[in-house]
Design an enzyme around this catalytic site. Sequence first.
Site, mmCIF file in Angstrom:
data_model
loop_
_atom_site.group_PDB
_atom_site.id
_atom_site.type_symbol
_atom_site.label_atom_id
_atom_site.label_comp_id
_atom_site.label_asym_id
_atom_site.label_seq_id
_atom_site.Cartn_x
_atom_site.Cartn_y
_atom_site.Cartn_z
ATOM 1 N N ARG A 116 9.758 -43.965 -31.808
ATOM 2 C CA ARG A 116 11.205 -43.921 -31.545
ATOM 3 C C ARG A 116 11.815 -44.943 -32.505
ATOM 4 N NH1 ARG A 116 13.759 -41.939 -26.840
ATOM 5 N NH2 ARG A 116 15.828 -42.804 -26.411
ATOM 6 N N HIS A 143 16.149 -35.256 -32.753
ATOM 7 C CA HIS A 143 15.564 -35.603 -31.443
ATOM 8 C C HIS A 143 14.803 -34.369 -30.925
ATOM 9 C CE1 HIS A 143 14.744 -37.627 -27.875
ATOM 10 N NE2 HIS A 143 15.950 -37.827 -27.358
ATOM 11 N N GLN A 146 13.531 -33.658 -27.055
ATOM 12 C CA GLN A 146 14.591 -33.370 -26.090
ATOM 13 C C GLN A 146 14.998 -31.905 -26.149
ATOM 14 O OE1 GLN A 146 16.290 -35.360 -23.640
ATOM 15 N NE2 GLN A 146 16.865 -33.252 -23.113
ATOM 16 N N ASP A 257 26.698 -35.433 -24.636
ATOM 17 C CA ASP A 257 25.758 -36.539 -24.769
ATOM 18 C C ASP A 257 26.588 -37.809 -24.937
ATOM 19 O OD1 ASP A 257 23.387 -37.971 -25.177
ATOM 20 O OD2 ASP A 257 23.341 -37.545 -27.317
ATOM 21 N N CYS A 299 21.438 -34.957 -21.762
ATOM 22 C CA CYS A 299 20.076 -35.492 -21.912
ATOM 23 C C CYS A 299 19.876 -36.845 -21.232
ATOM 24 C CB CYS A 299 19.703 -35.580 -23.390
ATOM 25 S SG CYS A 299 20.568 -36.875 -24.308
ATOM 26 N N ARG A 326 11.169 -33.129 -19.861
ATOM 27 C CA ARG A 326 10.720 -33.953 -20.983
ATOM 28 C C ARG A 326 9.205 -34.150 -20.904
ATOM 29 N NH1 ARG A 326 13.996 -37.335 -23.511
ATOM 30 N NH2 ARG A 326 12.317 -37.271 -25.056
#
Length: 343
Positions: A116, A143, A146, A257, A299, A326
Amino acid sequence: MSAITLNAVKPKHFITTADYTAEQLFDIVERAIKFKVESKYNYPRARTERPLAGKTLALMFSKRSTRTRVATETAVGYLGGNALFLGAQDSQLGVNESLFDTARVVSSMVDGIMARVGSHSEIETLAKESAVPVINALSDKYHPTQILADLMTLHEYYHHKNNKVTGQYTAHLEHPSKTLKGLRVAWVGDANNMLQEFLVAFPKCGISVAAACPPGYVCDKDVIDIAQADAKKTGATVLFTTSPEEAIKGCDVIITDTWVSMGQEEEKKKRLVDFKGFQITNDLIKRAGAKPDWIFMHCLPRKLEEVDDEVFYSDRSIVFPEAENRKWTILSVIDALLVRGGI
């Protein structure tokens, strides 16, 4: 005793869904669903195999994480492996050691890396120099894990809805390609890594995307080019607008988001002004003319300015199944790269 032959084959990585076909993405989702029913419902039987026994996945996270960390650590454990968490304060990454050196050192001691990062160039460097598979847990450009969870959640929802299934889980009985094609998704928010991953994943799967972002908030040109090319092949549509109402009109799914991503805290005051009128509310949705049976996704983590409680906690919201998924999609990616040898 005899000499040991060294295998110099470059490992396979999961950096963005742009690198894979729709069929490959559907396969990841289908396998994720199989893991879910196996783990939660012991179907067709409880797992006894532990293919990652004795193996370690390093979690190199330079940014905070809740869902990704929990999902990854439990997924690795389910396959019998060990997850080694290296947070921003736990390694020399970006402090006293170059990313180049870190990639070579860490990958010599583990069997895979889940990273990450900040800049997308960091995950690309890790993948280039790593001796083991690298999974992008988030970068400023993409991403991918996700978006896999979102595809799985949409498949589950529309499978059960279309087949009028209640009180049972049957999403494993239908292929995701049968439920996802033809959907219309509205994105209302920032031109961030989430939207960019949607654009390189959804149109190739036959899902149309209408994105509303404030003036001056635009996606990378290469991302737009990929989305438009994929849409042309599948018959999906891609629309960019500054009007939330225009994006939401006629949509099946509404997604938003954070407006202020990690690292953008100093821009918060300006962004709150720029995004005025972008909060998802029932009034906005009704005014815009979404389909009567619209649903909502986010998310997480969520802030009130992005979507009000009336929508977020309504029966139209599928944010919590989305969060759970996830785990199953990350598990599917780990299985593909570390167990099966590729996607």
